[in-house]
Enzyme design. Structure first.
Site, PDB file in Angstrom:
ATOM      1  N   SER A 127       0.825  -1.207   0.000  1.00 47.00           N
ATOM      2  CA  SER A 127       0.000   0.000   0.000  1.00 47.00           C
ATOM      3  C   SER A 127       0.857   1.253   0.000  1.00 47.00           C
ATOM      4  CB  SER A 127      -0.878  -0.023   1.259  1.00 47.00           C
ATOM      5  OG  SER A 127      -1.437   1.235   1.494  1.00 47.00           O
ATOM      6  N   TYR A 151      -2.191  -0.245  10.440  1.00 47.38           N
ATOM      7  CA  TYR A 151      -2.437  -0.893   9.147  1.00 47.38           C
ATOM      8  C   TYR A 151      -1.208  -0.768   8.240  1.00 47.38           C
ATOM      9  CZ  TYR A 151      -3.715  -1.295   4.266  1.00 47.38           C
ATOM     10  OH  TYR A 151      -3.702  -1.623   2.933  1.00 47.38           O
ATOM     11  N   LYS A 155       1.695  -3.600   6.602  1.00 46.18           N
ATOM     12  CA  LYS A 155       2.099  -3.771   5.192  1.00 46.18           C
ATOM     13  C   LYS A 155       3.616  -3.658   5.061  1.00 46.18           C
ATOM     14  CE  LYS A 155      -1.816  -4.670   3.366  1.00 46.18           C
ATOM     15  NZ  LYS A 155      -2.055  -5.907   2.625  1.00 46.18           N
TER      16      LYS A 155
END
Ligand code: NAD
Ligand code: WQD
Length: 356
Positions: A127, A151, A155
């Site tokens: 991302s 989050y 990643k």
């Protein structure tokens, strides 16, 4: 022999569009998805659009190594695309354990099962959020990474894990794709983004305001150092993202080890520009009210998309109008998402199973 691709999270927004792209290009597709954020109906529609079925779809959790191993034992998997993850930035702050467990734990489980079954080819969903609060745009793959929430950290951790595992397992080939802001829908109007609850992302929120499901859009800040003061992002059509995965599969064997690429268009669009484009395409008004900045938001995130173009000779082709037009078509045909499609979109056929 056609290649068999195992797609984790294949019923989700990007996964389902990628399944169509793979089926359209002759791949055999096996899906693993526990449907924590998706509907099995998406897979029924994938098969309908492609005009042929998936090989199989398993409603299992990627962290369940025994169940995952059984899937690899049943199918001759040539490559894996790993989409399955939790992806809501705000939620990751309240549920960090779930995010690390699913995103990092799920990736580790997958890697160990791939190793057990001697599957060496992986495309991983990363991302643009790994770049964090970028000081300058556009962002190239060499720009500093500085994730600002759990989050994004999951990643980046997965990328680091993949690097370490590639250093140890010489046969492993991994492409980590850092997507910018995927939006839009399949042009058929059958497949699209169906967020559960109140949408956290801009495009589905605008679509729900336009269709009358929500009253107005809250614009999170108009005092950013951008041309109109609202946040600028690099929106990319989900079919371009899907195509990017199919092309990535074709380039997995270029060399062993881990490589990272941005998936974006290189064009920045502000919140107000996206609202205007959507209103023009839909012919509906999108009432807006400016509120304060959203915590953790950044002014601008735009990709330098040149590396992928140079490596694969591939670039995105769908513009902002196409993104809005396709998102609107899906919204109009499926005002309540997959739960209650309008008659024109066609609901699930009784007894129809996503399984091949
Ligand atoms: P999505 O939530 O629509 O799809 C994820 C899918 O994974 C869902 O179908 C969900 O049910 C499934 N899943 C989640 N946990 C699972 C588990 N433990 N076992 C099996 N299945 C599980 O999200 P999306 O937008 O399609 O995102 C796909 C991937 O792309 C994710 O890894 C996400 O982090 C990444 N990504 C998304 C965006 C974006 O803006 N949509 C941007 C960059 C990266
Ligand atoms: C876009 C712009 C908001 C909603 C997220 C993740 C990122 C990646 C892509 C997964 C911003 C503004 C939004 C609203 C608004 N996903 N906005 N009103 O935050 O760029 O990126 O999706 O990897 O990790 O963080 O996308 O769609 O939420 O916001 O004004 O109701 O729209 O402030 O400028 P974001 P977004």
């Amino acid at each position: 022999m056609p290649e068999t691709v195992l797609v984790t999270g294949g019923a989700g927004f990007i996964g389902s569009h990628s399944c169509v792209e793979l089926l359209d290009h002759g791949y055999e597709v096996v899906v693993v998805d526990n449907h924590v954020n998706s509907s099995p109906e998406a897979l029924v529609r994938v098969a309908k659009i492609a005009g042929r079925p998936l090989i199989a779809a398993y409603a299992i959790d990627v962290r369940d190594r025994a169940a995952l191993s059984e899937v690899f034992a049943r199918h001759p998997v040539d490559a894996v695309i790993h989409f399955a993850a939790h992806k809501a930035v705000g939620e990751s702050v309240s549920l960090p354990i779930e995010y690390y467990d699913t995103n990092v734990g799920g990736t580790c489980a997958l890697l160990s099962v791939m190793h057990e079954h001697e599957v060496h080819r992986l495309v991983f969903s990363s991302s643009c959020s790994v770049y964090g609060d970028a000081r300058t745009v556009p962002l190239s793959e060499d720009s500093p990474v500085a994730p600002t929430n759990p989050y994004a950290r999951t990643k980046l951790m997965c990328e680091r894990i993949l690097e370490d595992v590639c250093a140890r397992l010489q046969d492993l080939k991994v492409l980590a794709l850092r997507y910018f802001n995927p939006v839009g829908a399949h042009p058929s109007g059958l497949l699209g983004e169906d967020p559960h609850g109140i949408p956290g992302n801009l495009m589905p929120y605008i679509a729900q305001v336009a269709v009358g499901r929500r009253e107005e859009l809250s614009v999170f800040g108009d005092d950013y150092p951008t041309p109109d003061g609202t946040g600028v992002r690099d929106y990319i059509h989900v079919m371009d993202v899907a195509e990017g995965h199919r092309v990535a599969l074709e380039h997995l064997d270029d060399r062993a080890g881990m490589r990272v690429f941005n998936l974006g268009t290189g064009t920045g669009t502000s919140v107000l520009q996206l609202v205007d484009a959507f209103a023009a395409v839909s012919g509906r008004s999108v009432p807006c009210r400016t509120v304060g900045r959203r915590a953790g938001d950044v002014a601008a995130l735009v990709a330098d998309a040149s590396a992928v173009a140079a490596a694969w000779g591939w670039t995105t082709t769908r513009d902002l109008t196409t993104m809005c037009r396709d998102a609107w078509r899906f919204q109009e045909l499926n005002p309540d998402g997959y739960a209650r499609p309008s008659a024109r979109a066609g609901g699930p056929t009784p007894g129809e199973s996503p399984d091949g």
